[in-house]
Design an enzyme around this catalytic site. Structure first.
Site, mmCIF file in Angstrom:
data_model
loop_
_atom_site.group_PDB
_atom_site.id
_atom_site.type_symbol
_atom_site.label_atom_id
_atom_site.label_comp_id
_atom_site.label_asym_id
_atom_site.label_seq_id
_atom_site.Cartn_x
_atom_site.Cartn_y
_atom_site.Cartn_z
ATOM 1 N N ASN A 71 63.009 5.032 103.075
ATOM 2 C CA ASN A 71 62.194 6.399 103.097
ATOM 3 C C ASN A 71 61.477 6.005 105.176
ATOM 4 O OD1 ASN A 71 59.856 7.916 103.196
ATOM 5 N ND2 ASN A 71 59.402 7.748 101.564
ATOM 6 N N TYR A 94 52.293 10.950 93.081
ATOM 7 C CA TYR A 94 51.015 12.245 93.731
ATOM 8 C C TYR A 94 49.643 12.937 92.842
ATOM 9 C CZ TYR A 94 55.056 11.364 97.497
ATOM 10 O OH TYR A 94 55.619 11.863 98.155
ATOM 11 N N GLU A 153 57.703 19.252 100.110
ATOM 12 C CA GLU A 153 56.893 18.649 100.525
ATOM 13 C C GLU A 153 55.341 18.523 101.125
ATOM 14 O OE1 GLU A 153 58.729 13.946 99.946
ATOM 15 O OE2 GLU A 153 60.448 15.072 100.809
ATOM 16 N N ARG A 195 60.040 2.369 104.383
ATOM 17 C CA ARG A 195 59.800 1.298 103.219
ATOM 18 C C ARG A 195 61.308 1.819 102.416
ATOM 19 N NH1 ARG A 195 57.161 4.885 99.938
ATOM 20 N NH2 ARG A 195 58.461 4.876 98.762
ATOM 21 N N GLY A 220 54.496 8.526 102.245
ATOM 22 C CA GLY A 220 53.293 8.247 102.964
ATOM 23 C C GLY A 220 51.894 7.856 103.673
ATOM 24 N N SER A 273 60.895 13.233 97.556
ATOM 25 C CA SER A 273 60.214 13.038 96.719
ATOM 26 C C SER A 273 60.682 12.781 95.268
ATOM 27 C CB SER A 273 58.567 13.385 96.658
ATOM 28 O OG SER A 273 58.083 13.258 98.360
ATOM 29 N N ASP A 314 63.221 1.208 98.861
ATOM 30 C CA ASP A 314 62.956 1.021 96.919
ATOM 31 C C ASP A 314 63.734 0.290 97.015
ATOM 32 O OD1 ASP A 314 60.705 2.681 98.072
ATOM 33 O OD2 ASP A 314 61.484 5.076 97.570
ATOM 34 N N GLU A 330 67.354 3.585 98.376
ATOM 35 C CA GLU A 330 66.752 4.039 99.654
ATOM 36 C C GLU A 330 65.592 3.982 100.742
ATOM 37 O OE1 GLU A 330 65.955 8.036 97.354
ATOM 38 O OE2 GLU A 330 64.103 7.758 97.684
#
Length: 308
Positions: A271, A211, A16, A250, A275, A142, A252, A269
């Site tokens: 994070n 991305y 990443e 964050r 980003g 990612s 999801d 999950e």
């Protein structure tokens, strides 16, 4: 002007790296714009020595993926006693291991999909669970290495046996939950808005839809009932707290509302290093509640500490 010296850790050693360079550059620029003295640090294996020589007041962790997000660099920062942003050693390591994070989340009463952890070589030619299911590397971010196995596929994906596979040998085989992709950030002790991610021309929210320009559309606030919106915010905060996250995280989710408005809601999950470009999901959520990008990164710097 704060005058603090902030080292922005970016780049790094994982797959990443390009995402981290983009996050780091955006954060460094924003921090300079609100008065910090910033040093951009492209992280290599000599990071301990580099930071020892630099002695910043704060390390802003803009790394993504293994080494930067799994508790490793956090351990280096603890050893050097440099306050840093985002989650600490334990929460970072736990969140990076999808299988362990799922156990903790389930024990906290958060709804998760049925799953099992296997060695990729053991999957062979027979489906390990009834399709449809998803195969995910246990310790990647990612969407690297994620494969969706549809009901009409006769056998598991052969890529799992390939010598080209570079995402680790432990994989999680998880029941596939159809429906909408929703995500919710947490900042300190409060949940942010809920965003729906609508991939454009992709079957799911993969690396390119995350991305590449035009790869996905973000709908904020998500067009769901207030009841489900608030439930997602509550579950995101609960996951943040159960796993022991600090700063910004964050979570999801998948939400299948095809049969009823309340539908099926599943936490996927968390994070711990979302980003951090101005158009990334969590900064967008902060902007939605009236917090500009400079103010947002300043909050993270002022929240930094050791022993997180």
């Amino acid at each position: 002007m704060s005058g603090k010296h902030v080292a922005v850790l970016m780049g790094g050693l994982s797959s990443e790296r390009p995402v981290s360079l983009s996050s780091g550059a955006a954060c460094a620029e924003a921090l300079e714009s609100v008065g910090y003295r910033v040093t951009r640090v492209d992280v290599g294996r000599d990071i301990g020595q580099v930071l020892s020589d630099l002695r910043p007041d704060v390390a802003f962790n803009a790394l993504h993926g293994p080494f930067g997000e799994d508790g490793t660099v956090q351990g280096v920062l603890e050893y050097l006693q440099i306050p840093y942003t985002h989650s600490g050693v334990l929460a970072s390591a736990l969140a990076m291991d999808k299988a362990q994070a799922k156990i903790v989340a389930a024990n906290a009463g958060i709804p998760v999909a049925e799953a099992k952890v296997m060695m990729r070589f053991d999957i062979g030619t027979v489906h390990p669970i009834a399709p449809p299911y998803v195969v995910k590397p246990v310790r990647e971010g990612s969407s690297f290495g994620v494969v969706i196995v549809r009901e009409d596929m006769a056998h598991p994906p052969q890529s799992l046996q390939s010598s080209e596979w570079r995402y680790g040998d432990r994989v999680m085989v998880e029941h596939y939950v159809a429906g909408r992709e929703l995500t919710c950030g947490v900042m300190g002790d409060r949940p942010l808005g809920v965003t729906e991610i609508v991939p454009q021309g992709h079957s799911f929210y993969d690396y390119d839809s995350k991305y590449v320009a035009g790869g996905s559309r973000h709908v904020l606030p998500a067009e769901i009932s207030p009841k489900i919106y608030q439930k997602i915010q509550s579950l995101a905060l609960k996951a943040h707290q159960a796993i022991g996250c600090r700063g910004v995280s964050r979570s999801d989710f998948r939400f299948d509302d095809r049969l009823s408005e309340d539908g099926e809601l599943i936490w996927l999950e968390i994070n711990t290093q979302p980003g951090m470009t101005p158009t990334s999901l969590v900064p967008e959520m902060a902007a939605h509640m009236g917090m500009g990008f400079g103010e947002f990164v300043r909050w993270m710097v002022e929240d930094a500490s050791c022993l997180r």
